[in-house]
Design a protein around this motif. Sequence first.
Motif, PDB file in Angstrom:
ATOM      1  N   GLY A  72       0.895  -1.155  -0.058  1.00 61.08           N
ATOM      2  CA  GLY A  72       0.045  -0.106   0.022  1.00 61.08           C
ATOM      3  C   GLY A  72       0.880   1.129  -0.062  1.00 61.08           C
ATOM      4  O   GLY A  72       2.135   1.231  -0.038  1.00 61.08           O
ATOM      5  N   SER A  73       0.050   2.278  -0.097  1.00 59.21           N
ATOM      6  CA  SER A  73       0.939   3.625  -0.029  1.00 59.21           C
ATOM      7  C   SER A  73       0.097   4.633   0.941  1.00 59.21           C
ATOM      8  O   SER A  73      -1.159   4.422   0.878  1.00 59.21           O
ATOM      9  N   HIS A  74       0.731   5.500   1.543  1.00 56.28           N
ATOM     10  CA  HIS A  74       0.178   6.690   2.294  1.00 56.28           C
ATOM     11  C   HIS A  74       1.067   7.874   1.835  1.00 56.28           C
ATOM     12  O   HIS A  74       2.067   8.086   2.592  1.00 56.28           O
ATOM     13  N   GLY A  75       0.600   9.031   1.269  1.00 56.97           N
ATOM     14  CA  GLY A  75       1.564  10.037   0.905  1.00 56.97           C
ATOM     15  C   GLY A  75       2.680   9.428   0.204  1.00 56.97           C
ATOM     16  O   GLY A  75       2.689   8.882  -0.820  1.00 56.97           O
ATOM     17  N   PRO A  76       3.752  10.121   0.614  1.00 58.14           N
ATOM     18  CA  PRO A  76       4.930   9.950  -0.043  1.00 58.14           C
ATOM     19  C   PRO A  76       5.605   8.333   0.269  1.00 58.14           C
ATOM     20  O   PRO A  76       6.553   7.965  -0.068  1.00 58.14           O
ATOM     21  N   PHE A  77       4.923   7.746   1.239  1.00 56.39           N
ATOM     22  CA  PHE A  77       5.443   6.514   1.883  1.00 56.39           C
ATOM     23  C   PHE A  77       4.660   5.306   1.082  1.00 56.39           C
ATOM     24  O   PHE A  77       3.494   5.414   0.632  1.00 56.39           O
ATOM     25  N   ASP A  78       5.671   4.449   0.680  1.00 57.97           N
ATOM     26  CA  ASP A  78       5.207   3.204  -0.069  1.00 57.97           C
ATOM     27  C   ASP A  78       5.638   1.929   0.899  1.00 57.97           C
ATOM     28  O   ASP A  78       6.873   1.906   1.304  1.00 57.97           O
ATOM     29  N   TRP A  79       4.970   0.688   1.042  1.00 67.33           N
ATOM     30  CA  TRP A  79       5.155  -0.237   1.646  1.00 67.33           C
ATOM     31  C   TRP A  79       4.661  -1.650   1.280  1.00 67.33           C
ATOM     32  O   TRP A  79       3.780  -1.482   0.458  1.00 67.33           O
ATOM     33  N   GLN A  80       5.335  -2.653   1.735  1.00 68.68           N
ATOM     34  CA  GLN A  80       4.713  -3.978   1.423  1.00 68.68           C
ATOM     35  C   GLN A  80       5.406  -5.082   2.360  1.00 68.68           C
ATOM     36  O   GLN A  80       6.522  -4.807   2.963  1.00 68.68           O
ATOM     37  N   GLY A  81       4.751  -5.900   2.584  1.00 65.79           N
ATOM     38  CA  GLY A  81       4.941  -6.996   3.494  1.00 65.79           C
ATOM     39  C   GLY A  81       4.435  -8.425   2.895  1.00 65.79           C
ATOM     40  O   GLY A  81       3.613  -8.598   2.314  1.00 65.79           O
ATOM     41  N   GLY A  82       5.183  -9.554   3.030  1.00 60.33           N
ATOM     42  CA  GLY A  82       4.809 -10.886   2.660  1.00 60.33           C
ATOM     43  C   GLY A  82       5.234 -12.014   3.590  1.00 60.33           C
ATOM     44  O   GLY A  82       6.277 -11.621   4.282  1.00 60.33           O
ATOM     45  N   LEU A  83       4.567 -13.163   3.302  1.00 58.09           N
ATOM     46  CA  LEU A  83       5.081 -14.515   3.945  1.00 58.09           C
ATOM     47  C   LEU A  83       4.799 -15.458   2.985  1.00 58.09           C
ATOM     48  O   LEU A  83       3.839 -15.588   2.604  1.00 58.09           O
TER      49      LEU A  83
END
Length: 762
Positions: free
Chosen positions: A443-454
Amino acid sequence: MNAKQIQWFKGSAEKAQGKDVGKPRRARHLWIAVLAAFILPTPSFSAEPSGSEEKKVQDIVVQAEKILTPTRQADETVYTGTAVTRKGIEAQGPRASTSVYETLRILPGVQVESPDPFGLAAEQQSIRVRGVRGYLGALTVEGIPNYGGNPIGPRDYIYDMMNVESLSVYKGAVPGDIGTGVGSRGGALWLQPRWPQDEFGVRLGQSFGSHSYTRTETRVDSGRLGPTSTKLSASYSYTEVDKWKGPGKVGPRNNANFMVDQDVGQWLNAKLWINMNDLDQNLYRPLTYQQTRNLSDTYNKDYNSVRTGSAAKDIYYYDYNKGNYNNSDVFAVLTIKPWEHVHFILKPYYSDEDTEIFQGTTTRGGIIQKRYRDIDRTGIIGEVRGTLEPFSAVLGYLYEESDMQISSSNYGISGMNLVYQGVGVAATTGTTYNHSPYLKISGSHGPFDWQGGLKYFRFEDSDSQGYTTPPPRYVPVPAPDLDRKGRTYDIWLPTAGVGYRFRPDFSVYASYGKNFIRPYAYMPLISLYSANRSTFRAAGVSLDDLFQGYDMEKSENVDVGFRWNTAWFELAPTVFYAKHKDLLTTVYDPRVRLSYQQNIGEASGYGLDVEANVFLMKNLTLFVNPSYTVLEYDKDITYQNKTFDVEGEQVVDTPKIMMRAGMLYKFKDLELIPSVRFSGKRYGDIQHNEKIDSYAVVDFGARYQLTNFLFNNTLKISLDIYNLLNKRYVSLINVSDDSRGGAASYYAGSPFTAIVSATLEF
């Protein structure tokens, strides 16, 4: 031994004793791939499988043609890999048309070496990714895993790259939904097919070059056919060349590919891929370390062109050192889109490998050993992909059944004939299973992008019953001490990434991922036990006892970097760190006074990769891709009751400094691509006594394009020169990471090689 194994063994033994000894056997299952083209539903569909949409950083300088671009798979928010574009593939010339690995030479942190300049040498090729051997990595086509056994790892030589749109490379953390097959400790490669095109098109190509090189290729795209919107493509290529030294050929290589793309209404798309590849080759002869010290005299040393009748000499006869590699693959990609933001994807697949490799060995005064692989893999991948702004999620599962019949047979040399002398090593097994569910959220929030997985990976190895084949009849006799019990190996694989966009043209990112490779190198352990069977039995040690020390190799990887794109340059440096555990390492067993491999080793790696493009003018691009790689042993190694002081030393065959650099200059319809590849010093043994010097090799490419040639067709003419200055150097080192002095095999790098090609497209 179960009924299936006995039947398989009898068939192999009968064939080995027949009149066709030494003649490569063709795959029995090619008809399955052809039949599948008619049985599988032609609606072939591919939703947005991971990788079908490569979201890339906005190209600011539209005039510049890119050879590398940042990449991320569908539903990712953080760029964690690099894509070699079609431009990047074509820029490396004909050798990149027959080998996936040859397309990677341009990347920082990737070391590709081979004695063959044409990308045809199959297993006589080495690749390391940040110091880790590439056959411990993953290769997929549209997420479908590609690998085999003996050795484990990808078969990069079975595809024709004219059918590939781009290639994505993940050197550190591998996102959870990227297919990893049986492991990704050596990184992961994702091939994006060049699916059938929307418009009718024909490609005809012909190449000629040094050492009687010839390559003929053709591809036809049907375009959309009538109201059904069916799209088809078919391609074929034939490649063959004389070895640049010694007798024999590399090739012929025949490759055929067939693809279908079919829409069914608004909610279903189906794609079908069929690929068949057959390669014959006479092998290149390796050099010893002492021979590398005087390349002026040994550079052209190779196998003998005639037989003498002496076994000790005829093990070096060129036609007793050859291989036939036959592979066929078929898969479908079915994408169902019942709703705008939810996709269901199914990918059933089947893969077959049928390979024979003959090589001379000094055992028993000189014999010829045949290694044989009959591998069948069947599997399916299921995925659900959904988006709910600002989140995206992927939930998937891979299931695979694999049947690997792997063995070696011995042939004595009697005058001018070969005489069957029984099975040397047999690693027949029952059916093994891979299970791998995975989840990724981003996902993204403003200038932040993130991801996680397992991801969870589970490998269920099967029981294996051992036997011997004593003379004079060479029939199978049960040997309980050679039995192996089935085992289950499993591992959890977390990944995470975060990025921050300071400006539209500048962003930073960090990623973490845990990688692995399932247990491998079964044949060397079985071979050592069989050769010293009486010693092990006297000590009360069975083959199964040795396998209790086998486990998965594991690594934890951290990447931190930034990407800066301006009108004048693109800069993407990455600092990386990796911790490797449970590596397959040679240990000494005082019970039998012998050494063999167990999963106990550790190593640490760190360094810097840099991708840089400088746009000096709108028609002149400079690319510089340097890397600094450290991969060190974490502790000393003991062999034959002797401890080697190697803690903190660089792993064998791993240069600390490498660089790929060059220019792309375009003037009207002419394009010039001079480049240089540099490799720092490396070593062929853990004590660093066998030093291989650094080298720099200059390559050159020229392209000329005639548009509106013969009724609006396009004619492309190219000249590619590899090793322009005819540099003599050591290329491939065939060595394990814990090898001691005298264990490595060395191959001379190929000399000046020129290829002229013409391609007509309409």
